[in-house]
Design a protein around this motif. Structure first.
Motif, PDB file in Angstrom:
ATOM      1  N   ASP A 102       0.821  -1.207   0.000  1.00  0.00           N
ATOM      2  CA  ASP A 102       0.000   0.000   0.000  1.00  0.00           C
ATOM      3  C   ASP A 102       0.863   1.269   0.000  1.00  0.00           C
ATOM      4  N   GLU A 103       1.907   1.281  -0.782  1.00  0.00           N
ATOM      5  CA  GLU A 103       2.753   2.467  -0.866  1.00  0.00           C
ATOM      6  C   GLU A 103       2.058   3.506  -1.747  1.00  0.00           C
ATOM      7  N   HIS A 104       2.051   4.737  -1.274  1.00  0.00           N
ATOM      8  CA  HIS A 104       1.434   5.824  -2.022  1.00  0.00           C
ATOM      9  C   HIS A 104       2.025   7.160  -1.583  1.00  0.00           C
ATOM     10  N   THR A 105       1.759   8.192  -2.356  1.00  0.00           N
ATOM     11  CA  THR A 105       2.287   9.522  -2.076  1.00  0.00           C
ATOM     12  C   THR A 105       1.205  10.373  -1.419  1.00  0.00           C
ATOM     13  N   VAL A 106       1.619  11.104  -0.353  1.00  0.00           N
ATOM     14  CA  VAL A 106       0.691  12.018   0.338  1.00  0.00           C
ATOM     15  C   VAL A 106       1.278  13.430   0.313  1.00  0.00           C
ATOM     16  N   HIS A 107       0.376  14.419   0.367  1.00  0.00           N
ATOM     17  CA  HIS A 107       0.824  15.812   0.251  1.00  0.00           C
ATOM     18  C   HIS A 107       0.444  16.678   1.458  1.00  0.00           C
ATOM     19  N   SER A 108      -0.228  16.109   2.419  1.00  0.00           N
ATOM     20  CA  SER A 108      -0.619  16.899   3.593  1.00  0.00           C
ATOM     21  C   SER A 108      -0.426  16.082   4.856  1.00  0.00           C
ATOM     22  N   LEU A 109      -0.269  16.809   5.956  1.00  0.00           N
ATOM     23  CA  LEU A 109      -0.014  16.163   7.250  1.00  0.00           C
ATOM     24  C   LEU A 109      -0.690  16.969   8.357  1.00  0.00           C
ATOM     25  N   ALA A 110      -1.322  16.263   9.276  1.00  0.00           N
ATOM     26  CA  ALA A 110      -1.883  16.875  10.484  1.00  0.00           C
ATOM     27  C   ALA A 110      -1.248  16.184  11.694  1.00  0.00           C
ATOM     28  N   VAL A 111      -0.884  16.972  12.698  1.00  0.00           N
ATOM     29  CA  VAL A 111      -0.267  16.439  13.913  1.00  0.00           C
ATOM     30  C   VAL A 111      -1.136  16.862  15.089  1.00  0.00           C
ATOM     31  N   TYR A 112      -1.567  15.870  15.884  1.00  0.00           N
ATOM     32  CA  TYR A 112      -2.384  16.149  17.064  1.00  0.00           C
ATOM     33  C   TYR A 112      -1.610  15.730  18.317  1.00  0.00           C
ATOM     34  N   PHE A 113      -2.000  16.333  19.439  1.00  0.00           N
ATOM     35  CA  PHE A 113      -1.248  16.164  20.687  1.00  0.00           C
ATOM     36  C   PHE A 113      -2.098  15.433  21.716  1.00  0.00           C
ATOM     37  N   HIS A 114      -1.476  14.495  22.392  1.00  0.00           N
ATOM     38  CA  HIS A 114      -2.158  13.743  23.441  1.00  0.00           C
ATOM     39  C   HIS A 114      -2.164  14.511  24.758  1.00  0.00           C
ATOM     40  N   GLY A 115      -3.193  14.217  25.569  1.00  0.00           N
ATOM     41  CA  GLY A 115      -3.245  14.748  26.923  1.00  0.00           C
ATOM     42  C   GLY A 115      -2.534  13.818  27.888  1.00  0.00           C
ATOM     43  N   ARG A 116      -2.676  14.098  29.195  1.00  0.00           N
ATOM     44  CA  ARG A 116      -1.984  13.310  30.213  1.00  0.00           C
ATOM     45  C   ARG A 116      -2.359  11.830  30.162  1.00  0.00           C
ATOM     46  N   SER A 117      -3.617  11.539  29.934  1.00  0.00           N
ATOM     47  CA  SER A 117      -4.052  10.132  29.928  1.00  0.00           C
ATOM     48  C   SER A 117      -3.575   9.392  28.693  1.00  0.00           C
ATOM     49  N   GLY A 118      -3.264  10.118  27.625  1.00  0.00           N
ATOM     50  CA  GLY A 118      -2.764   9.486  26.411  1.00  0.00           C
ATOM     51  C   GLY A 118      -3.850   8.909  25.515  1.00  0.00           C
ATOM     52  N   GLY A 119      -5.096   8.982  25.956  1.00  0.00           N
ATOM     53  CA  GLY A 119      -6.166   8.370  25.174  1.00  0.00           C
ATOM     54  C   GLY A 119      -6.941   9.341  24.315  1.00  0.00           C
ATOM     55  N   GLU A 120      -6.619  10.613  24.376  1.00  0.00           N
ATOM     56  CA  GLU A 120      -7.366  11.603  23.618  1.00  0.00           C
ATOM     57  C   GLU A 120      -6.439  12.716  23.148  1.00  0.00           C
ATOM     58  N   SER A 121      -6.885  13.462  22.155  1.00  0.00           N
ATOM     59  CA  SER A 121      -6.116  14.607  21.697  1.00  0.00           C
ATOM     60  C   SER A 121      -6.646  15.855  22.390  1.00  0.00           C
ATOM     61  N   VAL A 122      -5.777  16.842  22.604  1.00  0.00           N
ATOM     62  CA  VAL A 122      -6.164  18.065  23.296  1.00  0.00           C
ATOM     63  C   VAL A 122      -5.812  19.277  22.448  1.00  0.00           C
ATOM     64  N   GLY A 123      -6.542  20.353  22.677  1.00  0.00           N
ATOM     65  CA  GLY A 123      -6.244  21.601  21.989  1.00  0.00           C
ATOM     66  C   GLY A 123      -6.419  21.479  20.484  1.00  0.00           C
ATOM     67  N   THR A 124      -5.662  22.313  19.798  1.00  0.00           N
ATOM     68  CA  THR A 124      -5.733  22.307  18.340  1.00  0.00           C
ATOM     69  C   THR A 124      -4.554  21.529  17.760  1.00  0.00           C
ATOM     70  N   GLY A 125      -4.726  21.047  16.551  1.00  0.00           N
ATOM     71  CA  GLY A 125      -3.664  20.321  15.891  1.00  0.00           C
ATOM     72  C   GLY A 125      -2.745  21.266  15.125  1.00  0.00           C
ATOM     73  N   ALA A 126      -1.695  20.708  14.570  1.00  0.00           N
ATOM     74  CA  ALA A 126      -0.746  21.462  13.745  1.00  0.00           C
ATOM     75  C   ALA A 126      -0.786  20.884  12.332  1.00  0.00           C
ATOM     76  N   HIS A 127      -0.485  21.736  11.366  1.00  0.00           N
ATOM     77  CA  HIS A 127      -0.523  21.310   9.968  1.00  0.00           C
ATOM     78  C   HIS A 127       0.761  21.758   9.270  1.00  0.00           C
ATOM     79  N   PRO A 128       1.869  21.138   9.604  1.00  0.00           N
ATOM     80  CA  PRO A 128       3.138  21.521   8.969  1.00  0.00           C
ATOM     81  C   PRO A 128       3.142  21.124   7.493  1.00  0.00           C
ATOM     82  N   PRO A 129       3.683  21.991   6.648  1.00  0.00           N
ATOM     83  CA  PRO A 129       3.731  21.648   5.213  1.00  0.00           C
ATOM     84  C   PRO A 129       4.741  20.547   4.928  1.00  0.00           C
ATOM     85  N   LEU A 130       4.445  19.759   3.913  1.00  0.00           N
ATOM     86  CA  LEU A 130       5.351  18.722   3.435  1.00  0.00           C
ATOM     87  C   LEU A 130       6.072  19.229   2.191  1.00  0.00           C
TER      88      LEU A 130
END
Length: 237
Positions: A183-211
């Motif tokens: 399943d190799e393929h090319t992607v052009h976008s990325l989103a990064v989300y951050f975990h909270g203390r429990s590690g089971g959920e994302s908190v705040g807003t995500g980041a979208h660094p360019p590729l």
């Protein structure tokens, strides 16, 4: 009678001789310094005059004085404590650390030449408080519905904490170097989300660094490391 006159004459002469001798001694004591034969009278005592109070004052006033600071300057006691400035030059963080998330950080994604097929994530704390990077980055490439797993061996011994201006790191294994995955393929976008203390959920807003403009190749071996305090630890896997 002539004998008596002769005796008187001798007595008178003797008396005159005594008188002349006395006069001579008196004359010798007139300041010439000779009282008698072989004896010299001092011409007068030589004494040192005691120092007057005015002389003492003159001596004291002529003693050197300690230099004083020029007008308009202040003298600092070298033993006095001074305020400490952090070596980094950044302000010291205040308050209780918070959880790192997109609104208080800047995230950069950059391909690595070594190891191959890897992407480095760098998260920098742009806020005024320290923040904790819990767990690992939850990344989504393109239209993927699931996030890749973390490499368990990369789990650090302590939570990564970033002071203001400091950075944390994680690397992403994009694809198998030997081409063994599917399943190799090319992607052009990325989103990064951050975990909270429990590690089971994302908190705040995500980041979208360019590729990179050409995108990156991913396959089903996609995996991420836990957040690391140092760059060297992030690129070991």
């Amino acid at each position: 009678m002539s004998g008596l006159r002769t005796s008187r004459t001798r007595l008178a002469g003797a008396a005159a001789t005594v008188t002349l001798a006395a006069l001579a001694l008196t004359a010798c004591d007139d300041g010439t310094g000779v009282e008698s034969e072989g004896t010299t009278k001092p011409t007068g005592p030589t004494a040192t005059a005691p120092a007057s109070s005015s002389g003492a004052s003159t001596s004291a006033s002529s003693a050197p004085k300690a230099p004083s600071a020029p007008a308009g300057t202040s003298v600092t006691d070298p033993a006095a404590p001074t305020a400490h400035t952090p070596a980094s030059g950044r302000p010291a963080p205040s308050g209780t650390p918070v959880t790192c998330e997109g609104s208080t950080t800047r995230t950069v994604a950059a391909p690595l030449s070594r190891p191959v097929n890897h992407l480095l994530l760098t998260v920098t704390n742009t806020g005024g408080k320290s923040c904790h990077l819990y767990g690992y980055p939850a990344v989504r490439f393109g239209e993927a519905q699931a996030v890749p797993p973390a490499i368990e061996d990369s789990r650090p011994q302590a939570v990564v904490t970033l002071g203001p201006g400091e950075s944390g790191y994680a690397s992403v294994n994009l694809s198998a170097a030997d081409g063994s995955s599917t399943d190799e393929h090319t992607v052009h976008s990325l989103a990064v989300y951050f975990h909270g203390r429990s590690g089971g959920e994302s908190v705040g807003t995500g980041a979208h660094p360019p590729l990179p403009s050409q995108g990156v190749r991913v396959d089903d071996s996609l995996a991420v490391t836990y957040w690391q305090q140092s760059l060297d630890d992030a690129v070991r896997w």
